[in-house]
Motif scaffolding. Structure first.
Motif, PDB file in Angstrom:
ATOM      1  N   UNK A  83       2.916  16.886 -11.296  1.00 21.74           N
ATOM      2  CA  UNK A  83       4.311  16.587 -11.625  1.00 21.74           C
ATOM      3  C   UNK A  83       4.773  17.576 -12.686  1.00 21.74           C
ATOM      4  N   UNK A  84       5.823  18.317 -12.355  1.00 19.76           N
ATOM      5  CA  UNK A  84       6.379  19.298 -13.279  1.00 19.76           C
ATOM      6  C   UNK A  84       7.861  18.990 -13.458  1.00 19.76           C
ATOM      7  N   UNK A  85       8.172  18.203 -14.470  1.00 15.63           N
ATOM      8  CA  UNK A  85       9.552  17.797 -14.693  1.00 15.63           C
ATOM      9  C   UNK A  85      10.023  16.907 -13.566  1.00 15.63           C
ATOM     10  N   UNK A  86      11.022  17.380 -12.842  1.00 20.14           N
ATOM     11  CA  UNK A  86      11.528  16.621 -11.701  1.00 20.14           C
ATOM     12  C   UNK A  86      11.024  17.175 -10.375  1.00 20.14           C
ATOM     13  N   UNK A 161       5.214   9.348  -2.699  1.00 18.39           N
ATOM     14  CA  UNK A 161       5.029  10.411  -3.693  1.00 18.39           C
ATOM     15  C   UNK A 161       5.903  10.192  -4.923  1.00 18.39           C
ATOM     16  N   UNK A 162       7.121   9.722  -4.720  1.00 22.60           N
ATOM     17  CA  UNK A 162       8.018   9.515  -5.868  1.00 22.60           C
ATOM     18  C   UNK A 162       7.466   8.439  -6.786  1.00 22.60           C
ATOM     19  N   UNK A 163       6.991   7.370  -6.189  1.00 20.61           N
ATOM     20  CA  UNK A 163       6.420   6.298  -7.002  1.00 20.61           C
ATOM     21  C   UNK A 163       5.187   6.744  -7.752  1.00 20.61           C
ATOM     22  N   UNK A 164       4.333   7.532  -7.100  1.00 22.10           N
ATOM     23  CA  UNK A 164       3.145   8.031  -7.766  1.00 22.10           C
ATOM     24  C   UNK A 164       3.509   9.010  -8.888  1.00 22.10           C
ATOM     25  N   UNK A 165       4.533   9.833  -8.669  1.00 23.07           N
ATOM     26  CA  UNK A 165       4.949  10.778  -9.720  1.00 23.07           C
ATOM     27  C   UNK A 165       5.489  10.038 -10.929  1.00 23.07           C
ATOM     28  N   UNK A 166       6.245   9.011 -10.708  1.00 21.04           N
ATOM     29  CA  UNK A 166       6.746   8.231 -11.838  1.00 21.04           C
ATOM     30  C   UNK A 166       5.615   7.505 -12.550  1.00 21.04           C
ATOM     31  N   UNK A 167       4.617   7.111 -11.816  1.00 18.30           N
ATOM     32  CA  UNK A 167       3.499   6.382 -12.440  1.00 18.30           C
ATOM     33  C   UNK A 167       2.696   7.285 -13.360  1.00 18.30           C
ATOM     34  N   UNK A 168       2.401   8.543 -12.920  1.00 21.95           N
ATOM     35  CA  UNK A 168       1.574   9.428 -13.743  1.00 21.95           C
ATOM     36  C   UNK A 168       2.390  10.152 -14.806  1.00 21.95           C
ATOM     37  N   UNK A 169       3.704  10.305 -14.615  1.00 22.21           N
ATOM     38  CA  UNK A 169       4.548  10.963 -15.606  1.00 22.21           C
ATOM     39  C   UNK A 169       4.503  12.471 -15.514  1.00 22.21           C
ATOM     40  N   UNK A 175      -3.120  12.508  -6.034  1.00 18.77           N
ATOM     41  CA  UNK A 175      -3.485  13.033  -4.713  1.00 18.77           C
ATOM     42  C   UNK A 175      -2.447  12.616  -3.676  1.00 18.77           C
ATOM     43  N   UNK A 176      -2.191  13.540  -2.774  1.00 18.33           N
ATOM     44  CA  UNK A 176      -1.297  13.238  -1.659  1.00 18.33           C
ATOM     45  C   UNK A 176      -2.034  12.412  -0.613  1.00 18.33           C
ATOM     46  N   UNK A 177      -1.286  11.761   0.239  1.00 21.54           N
ATOM     47  CA  UNK A 177      -1.893  10.945   1.290  1.00 21.54           C
ATOM     48  C   UNK A 177      -2.564  11.845   2.319  1.00 21.54           C
ATOM     49  N   UNK A 178      -3.598  11.313   2.959  1.00 24.90           N
ATOM     50  CA  UNK A 178      -4.296  12.072   4.000  1.00 24.90           C
ATOM     51  C   UNK A 178      -3.595  11.840   5.335  1.00 24.90           C
TER      52      UNK A 178
END
Length: 244
Positions: A83-86, A161-169, A175-178
């Motif tokens: 995650x790099x900013x937005x 992916x959006x939810x995971x990005x918000x979770x890690x900050x 990791x992306x889904x397989x």
């Protein structure tokens, strides 16, 4: 005056000595058998037996598919994201994790095809296999591959992916889904099962006895000789007197 001796009645034509035996017909069915075969299993019972065997093979393949989904979710390489900013960027832009996930799925499907074909052959070898085994492996392998693909995606990393990005900050990694990039990998399992089943059947399958050559004599039913009753002397015949 006595009645002269009279010869006994001639034996009927059916009781006369048989003439030379006719040559056996090499194309005639054996004694006690018919042209369509005697003592065969009814068609309905055979169809039910084949359907039961095919359904059992499909069910076994679905169980193996569940195991395959867990192995794929565990062994498939994951695509790292940052995650790099937005923005969401690849952690390894030149990585081959996507192709690696396909390769792992193909290898596991190949192993599943070998295991299921070997198990189906050993379980049905006594009965001589049958078309139901091949059809069950083809259908079960395809359904098992599809199930392993879908369940493996669900067991792997999240697709949100959006939810995971918000979770890690910001600056976080996840990791992306397989997923499968080549959908032809779904056909590896059924194709491998077909090839292995064919090889096992050709090498170790139940053999049928070769039919006798057309010139070989066919066993015929033994002829039952007809026994005629003994001739009786006419009533009132005097055997004490000689010929006059």
């Amino acid at each position: 005056m006595t009645v002269p001796n009279t010869p006994p009645d001639p034996a009927p034509a059916d009781a006369q000595a048989p003439g030379p035996a006719a040559a056996p017909d090499p194309f005639a069915p054996p004694h006690g058998a018919t042209a369509l075969g005697a003592g065969t299993t009814p068609l309905g019972e055979r169809l039910r037996s084949e359907a039961w065997v095919g359904a059992s093979v499909v069910l076994a393949c679905l169980v193996v598919g569940l195991v395959m989904s867990g192995l794929w979710a565990w062994l498939a390489p994951k695509v790292p994201l940052v995650v790099d900013g937005d923005r969401i960027l690849y952690g390894d832009p030149e990585g081959e994790q996507r192709a690696g996930a396909d390769a792992v799925f193909v290898l596991i499907g190949l192993g599943a095809g070998i295991v299921t074909a070997l198990g189906a052959f050993l379980m049905t070898r006594r009965r001589g296999g049958g078309i139901s085994v091949a059809v069950g492996l083809a259908i079960g392998g395809l359904l098992g591959s599809i199930g392993a693909w879908r369940i493996g995606r669900w067991l792997g990393p999240s697709t949100d992916l959006i939810g995971e990005a918000r979770r890690v900050g910001d600056g976080g990694h996840f990791d992306a889904s397989i997923d499968l990039g080549a959908m032809g990998a779904l056909l590896v399992w059924p194709m491998a099962a077909m090839v292995v089943l064919l090889l096992l059947s050709a090498a170790f399958g139940k053999r049928e006895e070769d039919p006798p050559p057309y010139w070989a004599p066919v066993a015929q039913a033994p002829a039952v000789p007809s026994v005629s009753p003994p001739a009786q002397a006419p009533t009132g015949t005097d055997f004490s007197a000689g010929p006059r």
